[in-house]
Write an enzyme that holds these catalytic residues in place. Structure first.
Site, PDB file in Angstrom:
ATOM      1  N   ARG A   1      -2.222  -6.212  -8.084  1.00  0.00           N
ATOM      2  CA  ARG A   1      -1.109  -7.139  -7.869  1.00  0.00           C
ATOM      3  C   ARG A   1      -1.063  -8.188  -8.972  1.00  0.00           C
ATOM      4  O   ARG A   1      -0.203  -8.193  -9.815  1.00  0.00           O
ATOM      5  CB  ARG A   1      -1.247  -7.837  -6.506  1.00  0.00           C
TER       6      ARG A   1
ATOM      7  N   SER B   1      -2.780  -7.777   3.309  1.00  0.00           N
ATOM      8  CA  SER B   1      -3.016  -7.567   4.748  1.00  0.00           C
ATOM      9  C   SER B   1      -3.415  -8.882   5.414  1.00  0.00           C
ATOM     10  O   SER B   1      -2.982  -9.182   6.534  1.00  0.00           O
ATOM     11  CB  SER B   1      -4.128  -6.538   4.963  1.00  0.00           C
TER      12      SER B   1
ATOM     13  N   LYS C   1     -15.476  -8.353   4.931  1.00  0.00           N
ATOM     14  CA  LYS C   1     -14.335  -8.757   5.785  1.00  0.00           C
ATOM     15  C   LYS C   1     -14.614  -8.419   7.248  1.00  0.00           C
ATOM     16  O   LYS C   1     -15.296  -7.443   7.535  1.00  0.00           O
ATOM     17  CB  LYS C   1     -13.072  -8.004   5.355  1.00  0.00           C
TER      18      LYS C   1
ATOM     19  N   HIS D   1       0.841  -1.208   0.000  1.00  0.00           N
ATOM     20  CA  HIS D   1       0.000   0.000   0.000  1.00  0.00           C
ATOM     21  C   HIS D   1       0.877   1.260   0.000  1.00  0.00           C
ATOM     22  O   HIS D   1       0.615   2.221  -0.711  1.00  0.00           O
ATOM     23  CB  HIS D   1      -0.886   0.059   1.255  1.00  0.00           C
TER      24      HIS D   1
HETATM   25  O1  PNS Z   1      -8.905  -2.976   0.618  1.00  0.00           O
HETATM   26  P1  PNS Z   1     -10.226  -3.513   0.146  1.00  0.00           P
HETATM   27  O2  PNS Z   1     -10.909  -4.293   1.267  1.00  0.00           O
HETATM   28  O3  PNS Z   1     -10.134  -4.320  -1.119  1.00  0.00           O
HETATM   29  O4  PNS Z   1     -11.119  -2.211  -0.175  1.00  0.00           O
HETATM   30  C1  PNS Z   1     -12.438  -2.338  -0.669  1.00  0.00           C
HETATM   31  C2  PNS Z   1     -13.153  -0.993  -0.520  1.00  0.00           C
HETATM   32  C3  PNS Z   1     -13.214  -0.575   0.943  1.00  0.00           C
HETATM   33  C4  PNS Z   1     -12.400   0.066  -1.333  1.00  0.00           C
HETATM   34  C5  PNS Z   1     -14.597  -1.178  -1.098  1.00  0.00           C
HETATM   35  O5  PNS Z   1     -15.246  -2.180  -0.384  1.00  0.00           O
HETATM   36  C6  PNS Z   1     -15.394   0.119  -1.051  1.00  0.00           C
HETATM   37  O6  PNS Z   1     -15.222   0.971  -1.908  1.00  0.00           O
HETATM   38  N1  PNS Z   1     -16.274   0.266  -0.019  1.00  0.00           N
HETATM   39  C7  PNS Z   1     -17.036   1.468   0.163  1.00  0.00           C
HETATM   40  C8  PNS Z   1     -18.525   1.254  -0.160  1.00  0.00           C
HETATM   41  C9  PNS Z   1     -18.764   1.362  -1.649  1.00  0.00           C
HETATM   42  O7  PNS Z   1     -18.604   2.406  -2.265  1.00  0.00           O
HETATM   43  N2  PNS Z   1     -19.151   0.221  -2.237  1.00  0.00           N
HETATM   44  C10 PNS Z   1     -19.356   0.103  -3.677  1.00  0.00           C
HETATM   45  C11 PNS Z   1     -18.048  -0.310  -4.329  1.00  0.00           C
HETATM   46  S1  PNS Z   1     -18.285  -0.688  -6.007  1.00  0.00           S
END
Ligand code: PNS
Length: 167
Positions: free
Chosen positions: A90, A128, A41, A17
């Site tokens: 990745r 992570s 998660k 990150h």
């Molecule tokens: O690090 P991660 O867990 O892959 O991040 C995922 C994250 C937090 C970026 C994604 O779940 C997110 O954008 N959540 C916010 C809610 C939202 O906008 N959901 C629609 C995404 S298409």
């Protein structure tokens, strides 16, 4: 003036990150690292703990700040006048998930563009979840996360401050 969000659950932030943040900070005028809940998660760290860890490691970057948000990412982009969402890629395995999210975000808000930065090869295996698993089983996580984060994870597992429900 390009203001970008770099969103994620960052549970916890890794050197992968951090590399993306560093490179994004050279491409964009401002980078807002945005900590959001990922509903699929179960986190080890609270949002506040994650924000505190990130704030410490991004302190050397003058154009990087850290925010948290509980709603839709694209709404937060509007709120913050951010035109770009930065994501790290990745492996091919990341692509499908990231592609789906990028398209959904575009459907929700056409003004925000998702930009992908490829990981450095030395971080391509890093996540992570794996860091937490290795740390929980007392393996070495040196070089995978910033030193301050390593200390926080060790403390968390040593002091039994986790219910060990991580997947
Ligand atoms: O690090 P991660 O867990 O892959 O991040 C995922 C994250 C937090 C970026 C994604 O779940 C997110 O954008 N959540 C916010 C809610 C939202 O906008 N959901 C629609 C995404 S298409």
């Amino acid at each position: 003036m390009i203001r970008a969000l770099y969103p994620g659950s960052f549970d916890p932030i890794t050197n992968g990150h951090l590399d993306i943040i560093e490179r994004a900070s050279r491409l964009c005028d401002e980078v807002l690292v945005t900590v959001l809940p990922n509903t699929s998660k179960s986190p080890l760290f609270s949002i506040e703990e994650r924000v505190a860890m990130i704030e410490e490691v991004v302190a050397p970057f003058h154009n990087v700040s850290v925010k948290m948000h509980a709603g839709l990412l694209v709404d937060f982009a509007d709120e913050q006048n951010a035109q770009v969402i930065i994501k790290g890629l990745r492996a091919v395995s990341d692509f499908e998930y990231e592609f789906q999210m990028a398209l959904m975000n575009r459907k929700l808000n056409q003004k925000v563009e998702t930009m992908f930065l490829m990981t450095q090869s030395q971080n391509s295996f890093l996540s992570s979840s794996l860091v937490k698993e290795v740390a929980r089983l007392n393996g070495c996580i040196k070089g995978l996360v910033p030193e301050t984060v390593e200390r926080v994870i060790r403390h968390k597992f040593r002091s039994g401050l986790t219910d060990d429900r991580e997947g």
